[in-house]
Design an enzyme around this catalytic site. Structure first.
Site, PDB file in Angstrom:
ATOM      1  N   LYS A  53       0.942  -1.231  -0.098  1.00 28.96           N
ATOM      2  CA  LYS A  53       0.106   0.011  -0.064  1.00 28.96           C
ATOM      3  C   LYS A  53       0.916   1.156  -0.293  1.00 28.96           C
ATOM      4  O   LYS A  53       0.597   2.128  -0.547  1.00 28.96           O
ATOM      5  CB  LYS A  53      -0.970   0.062   1.196  1.00 28.96           C
ATOM      6  CG  LYS A  53      -1.949  -1.088   1.083  1.00 28.96           C
ATOM      7  CD  LYS A  53      -2.850  -1.283   2.328  1.00 28.96           C
ATOM      8  CE  LYS A  53      -3.714  -2.653   2.107  1.00 28.96           C
ATOM      9  NZ  LYS A  53      -4.502  -2.838   3.542  1.00 28.96           N
ATOM     10  N   GLN A  97      -4.514  -1.984   9.378  1.00 26.63           N
ATOM     11  CA  GLN A  97      -4.354  -3.120   8.785  1.00 26.63           C
ATOM     12  C   GLN A  97      -4.834  -4.346   9.557  1.00 26.63           C
ATOM     13  O   GLN A  97      -4.589  -4.519  10.828  1.00 26.63           O
ATOM     14  CB  GLN A  97      -2.808  -3.416   8.524  1.00 26.63           C
ATOM     15  CG  GLN A  97      -2.522  -4.687   7.514  1.00 26.63           C
ATOM     16  CD  GLN A  97      -3.180  -4.742   6.400  1.00 26.63           C
ATOM     17  OE1 GLN A  97      -3.078  -3.746   5.832  1.00 26.63           O
ATOM     18  NE2 GLN A  97      -3.862  -5.598   6.045  1.00 26.63           N
ATOM     19  N   ASP A 120     -11.396   2.080   3.960  1.00 22.49           N
ATOM     20  CA  ASP A 120     -11.482   0.600   3.562  1.00 22.49           C
ATOM     21  C   ASP A 120     -13.098   0.482   3.483  1.00 22.49           C
ATOM     22  O   ASP A 120     -13.782  -0.646   3.078  1.00 22.49           O
ATOM     23  CB  ASP A 120     -11.113   0.117   4.816  1.00 22.49           C
ATOM     24  CG  ASP A 120      -9.743  -0.765   4.772  1.00 22.49           C
ATOM     25  OD1 ASP A 120      -9.336  -0.905   3.396  1.00 22.49           O
ATOM     26  OD2 ASP A 120      -9.061  -0.841   5.655  1.00 22.49           O
TER      27      ASP A 120
END
Ligand code: NAP
Length: 298
Positions: A53, A97, A120
């Site tokens: 990322k 994460q 997200d």
């Protein structure tokens, strides 16, 4: 698409090029785009995901801020890092994460992210918007990646029967919600099957679009696929390859059998995986546009 193989890497590269342009256009107006990534602990797979990322951010002109917290970090410590990023006007997107270590309350740390920075798309508000379908700014990355793969491969789900194997909160459920919306690029008839479904193959053989999001290597065999179907393999499984003498990545679909039956199929790796990260980057620039507009009172 090459032959009947959908090239997720190529489609993701196209989307990333568009994202980089959007990032640059904002930068030229004085608005930088930044993503904050919180990594708790030292899970090797999570480290790889975060590294990817951060690297992709760099390639697209997005500033990344990596905050590493120790394996022993508490929920409160994660919340404190999030709060700092929530308040920082220079940060457009925030993600934690997954999975954090077990002592961290994942549901609580997700919910604490400012929904406008929730790239997200995991917070209750943003999940709710997906269900309602009011064209939200942020969309869940993997399901959105699947929709974009279909759209950019010339597959219109409208009127088709889409069967999804798996009902997780990050893939199966939001994907079903997005595919069934009364909207362009969707409008499918959707069936979800899962571990309590009897005779899964009965449903998959009816699928015009078959999406596997299970996490079981080789679950979908050729006899489960309707001839001419489009098969999207979301699964990522590590299996030991006797010939290679090491682990390799494979999907939920027996690829060699699927290419014989399907009109189009995504490989693993190189299918949905690159799309997920491309849509994360897209969400980040969409959040940045939103904050730029808000700053200008729009
Ligand atoms: P998950 O939370 O474990 O959910 C798996 C789903 O599959 C569950 O709904 C489960 O049913 C169902 N399932 C499991 N075994 C089954 C069986 N034998 N028969 C029927 N259904 C079964 O997994 P996830 O997070 O959705 O991820 C699924 C896969 O996609 C994993 O391999 C993951 O690594 C991969 N993934 C890939 C990407 C990407 O970017 N390509 C992104 C996210 C996930 P129950 O609900 O009944 O337990």
């Amino acid at each position: 698409m090459s032959g009947n193989i959908i090239d997720g890497k190529a489609v993701a590269a196209q989307i990333n090029a568009e994202t980089a342009e959007a990032v640059l256009a904002l930068k030229n107006k004085g608005k930088e785009t930044a993503l904050a990534v919180i990594l708790v602990g030292s899970d090797p797979a999570s480290q790889v995901y975060v590294r990817n990322k951060v690297r992709t951010c760099g390639e697209l002109g997005i500033r990344s801020i990596k905050r590493e917290l120790p394996e022993t970090a508490t929920t409160e410590e994660v919340l404190a890092a999030e709060e700092e990023f929530n308040r920082d006007p220079a940060v457009d997107g925030i993600l934690v994460q997954s999975p954090p270590p077990p002592q961290v309350d994942e549901a609580k740390v997700i919910e604490a992210i400012d929904p406008d920075k929730d790239v997200d798309c995991f917070t209750e508000r943003n999940v709710g918007r997906i269900l309602i379908g009011d064209n939200p700014v942020l969309k869940p990355c993997t399901p959105w990646g699947v929709l974009e793969l279909l759209r950019r491969s010339g597959v219109d789900p409208a009127g088709k029967h889409a069967v999804i194997i798996g009902r997780s909160n990050i893939v199966g459920k939001p994907l079903a919600a997005m595919l069934m919306q009364k909207a362009a690029g969707a409008n499918a008839t959707v069936t979800i099957v899962h571990s309590a479904t009897k005779d899964i193959a009965k449903y998959t053989r009816e699928a015009d679009i078959l999406i596997a999001a299970i996490g079981r290597a080789g679950f979908v065999t050729g006899d489960m696929i309707k001839p001419g179907a489009v098969v999207i393999d979301v699964g990522i499984n590590r299996v030991f390859d006797e010939k290679l003498g090491k682990n390799r990545l494979t999907g939920d679909v027996v690829f060699e059998e699927a290419v014989e039956k399907a009109a189009a199929v995504t490989p693993v790796p190189g299918g949905v995986g690159p799309m997920t990260i491309a849509m994360l980057m897209r969400n980040t620039v969409e959040a940045s546009k939103f904050f730029y507009g808000r700053r200008r009172g729009k």
